[in-house]
Design a protein around this motif. Structure first.
Motif, PDB file in Angstrom:
ATOM      1  N   MET A   1      28.084  39.057  48.984  1.00 50.74           N
ATOM      2  CA  MET A   1      28.054  40.210  48.088  1.00 50.74           C
ATOM      3  C   MET A   1      29.414  40.914  48.135  1.00 50.74           C
ATOM      4  SD  MET A   1      24.893  40.572  46.800  1.00 50.74           S
ATOM      5  CE  MET A   1      24.754  42.314  46.412  1.00 50.74           C
ATOM      6  N   PHE A   2      29.909  41.330  46.997  1.00 49.02           N
ATOM      7  CA  PHE A   2      31.159  42.083  47.006  1.00 49.02           C
ATOM      8  C   PHE A   2      31.196  42.994  45.780  1.00 49.02           C
ATOM      9  CE2 PHE A   2      31.983  38.354  44.484  1.00 49.02           C
ATOM     10  CZ  PHE A   2      32.868  38.746  43.489  1.00 49.02           C
ATOM     11  N   TRP A   3      32.078  43.963  45.837  1.00 45.98           N
ATOM     12  CA  TRP A   3      32.230  44.905  44.730  1.00 45.98           C
ATOM     13  C   TRP A   3      33.342  44.431  43.803  1.00 45.98           C
ATOM     14  CZ3 TRP A   3      29.609  48.815  42.660  1.00 45.98           C
ATOM     15  CH2 TRP A   3      30.259  49.619  41.728  1.00 45.98           C
ATOM     16  N   SER A   4      33.051  44.358  42.512  1.00 48.26           N
ATOM     17  CA  SER A   4      34.035  43.919  41.536  1.00 48.26           C
ATOM     18  C   SER A   4      34.708  45.129  40.909  1.00 48.26           C
ATOM     19  CB  SER A   4      33.357  43.075  40.444  1.00 48.26           C
ATOM     20  OG  SER A   4      34.242  42.875  39.366  1.00 48.26           O
ATOM     21  N   THR A   5      36.017  45.274  41.136  1.00 47.85           N
ATOM     22  CA  THR A   5      36.751  46.368  40.500  1.00 47.85           C
ATOM     23  C   THR A   5      36.931  46.099  39.009  1.00 47.85           C
ATOM     24  OG1 THR A   5      38.820  45.284  41.109  1.00 47.85           O
ATOM     25  CG2 THR A   5      37.982  46.961  42.610  1.00 47.85           C
ATOM     26  N   ALA A   6      36.919  44.821  38.623  1.00 44.83           N
ATOM     27  CA  ALA A   6      37.089  44.481  37.207  1.00 44.83           C
ATOM     28  C   ALA A   6      35.860  44.854  36.388  1.00 44.83           C
ATOM     29  CB  ALA A   6      37.389  42.997  37.068  1.00 44.83           C
ATOM     30  N   TYR A   7      34.675  44.647  36.968  1.00 46.23           N
ATOM     31  CA  TYR A   7      33.436  44.899  36.236  1.00 46.23           C
ATOM     32  C   TYR A   7      32.690  46.145  36.725  1.00 46.23           C
ATOM     33  CZ  TYR A   7      34.116  40.192  34.437  1.00 46.23           C
ATOM     34  OH  TYR A   7      34.637  39.082  33.837  1.00 46.23           O
ATOM     35  N   SER A   8      33.213  46.786  37.771  1.00 48.02           N
ATOM     36  CA  SER A   8      32.613  48.011  38.315  1.00 48.02           C
ATOM     37  C   SER A   8      31.153  47.815  38.701  1.00 48.02           C
ATOM     38  CB  SER A   8      32.746  49.170  37.315  1.00 48.02           C
ATOM     39  OG  SER A   8      34.099  49.459  37.064  1.00 48.02           O
ATOM     40  N   ASP A   9      30.855  46.723  39.362  1.00 54.11           N
ATOM     41  CA  ASP A   9      29.493  46.524  39.861  1.00 54.11           C
ATOM     42  C   ASP A   9      29.527  45.508  41.009  1.00 54.11           C
ATOM     43  OD1 ASP A   9      29.941  44.103  38.645  1.00 54.11           O
ATOM     44  OD2 ASP A   9      28.251  44.199  37.262  1.00 54.11           O
ATOM     45  N   HIS A  10      28.364  45.313  41.612  1.00 51.42           N
ATOM     46  CA  HIS A  10      28.268  44.341  42.698  1.00 51.42           C
ATOM     47  C   HIS A  10      28.176  42.921  42.140  1.00 51.42           C
ATOM     48  CE1 HIS A  10      27.113  47.824  45.264  1.00 51.42           C
ATOM     49  NE2 HIS A  10      27.774  47.106  46.160  1.00 51.42           N
ATOM     50  N   ARG A  11      28.819  41.988  42.836  1.00 52.66           N
ATOM     51  CA  ARG A  11      28.784  40.575  42.473  1.00 52.66           C
ATOM     52  C   ARG A  11      28.187  39.796  43.644  1.00 52.66           C
ATOM     53  NH1 ARG A  11      30.124  39.342  37.038  1.00 52.66           N
ATOM     54  NH2 ARG A  11      29.793  41.491  36.455  1.00 52.66           N
ATOM     55  N   GLN A  12      27.514  38.702  43.315  1.00 51.82           N
ATOM     56  CA  GLN A  12      26.904  37.882  44.349  1.00 51.82           C
ATOM     57  C   GLN A  12      27.283  36.429  44.138  1.00 51.82           C
ATOM     58  OE1 GLN A  12      22.819  38.741  45.491  1.00 51.82           O
ATOM     59  NE2 GLN A  12      22.353  36.559  45.487  1.00 51.82           N
TER      60      GLN A  12
END
Length: 211
Positions: A1-12
């Motif tokens: 899990m990480f935070w996407s600065t490009a999409y402003s949400d969590h990515r998995q």
């Protein structure tokens, strides 16, 4: 899990462990057209609408961003949809096992008294890259952005798309030879041989006399 600065949400991120078996088998899908940009959810829905049950999906090919055309080889159900390039590919055997390698695919066209190699099938035509072949599998048009010579051929028995298998061949009569200013519409039951006007005189002179 990480935070996407490009999409402003969590990515998995996920990975899959798969053991070949008789119930779950890999399947290659490419959306509605080779040049279409399908998402994994939309592709899964299309497969399930056809009666499949999708367990997982992998976005498995690099493509040209401004056209959507894959860089590598695309084969589904044993039928060639888009030819190979320098990109390595993954293949699946009938028992579900996989292999990776460089396709080194060769495409050849022949007419009475002449035979010549094709530079690509359902790939974007290059200015000096040789002769390309297109089918309606590619998209609604050839996407050509400059002038060239286009040869329109009819598929046998009006088949919607050419069933080009590895090691196989098709025979198609010439409908017409066109001096095209740009992109040409692609329709079901037809294939197109195309070369850019900036290409070699040899390639241009191969297509212009076809009848």
């Amino acid at each position: 899990m990480f935070w996407s600065t490009a999409y402003s949400d969590h990515r998995q991120e996920n990975y899959i462990e798969y053991t070949p078996n008789d119930i779950v088998k890999p399947q290659v899908a490419y959306g509605t057209k080779i040049a279409s940009r399908e998402t994994l959810p939309s592709t899964a829905k299309a497969l399930e609408a056809g009666g499949d049950q999708v367990i997982a999906g992998i976005n498995a090919d690099y493509y040209v961003v401004n056209t959507g055309v894959p860089l590598g080889l695309v084969v589904t159900d044993g039928i060639l949809r888009s030819s190979s390039s320098y990109v390595y590919g993954i293949g699946f055997r009938s028992d579900g096992t996989a292999f990776i390698g460089q396709p080194n695919l060769k495409l050849t066209a022949a007419a009475p008294g002449k035979s010549f190699d094709l530079a690509g099938f359902n790939k974007v035509r290059k200015s000096e890259g040789g002769i390309f072949m297109f089918s309606s599998d590619f998209g609604s048009t050839t996407m050509n952005t400059s002038s060239g010579v286009d040869v329109v051929l009819s598929l046998p028995s009006g088949n919607g798309t050419p069933e080009l298998s590895i090691g196989g061949s098709i025979t198609a009569p010439v409908d017409k030879v066109l001096e095209s200013a740009g992109s040409l519409a692609l329709s079901s039951g037809k294939i197109v041989l195309s070369v850019n006007s900036a290409g070699s005189a040899y390639d241009l002179n191969l297509l212009r006399p076809l009848k």
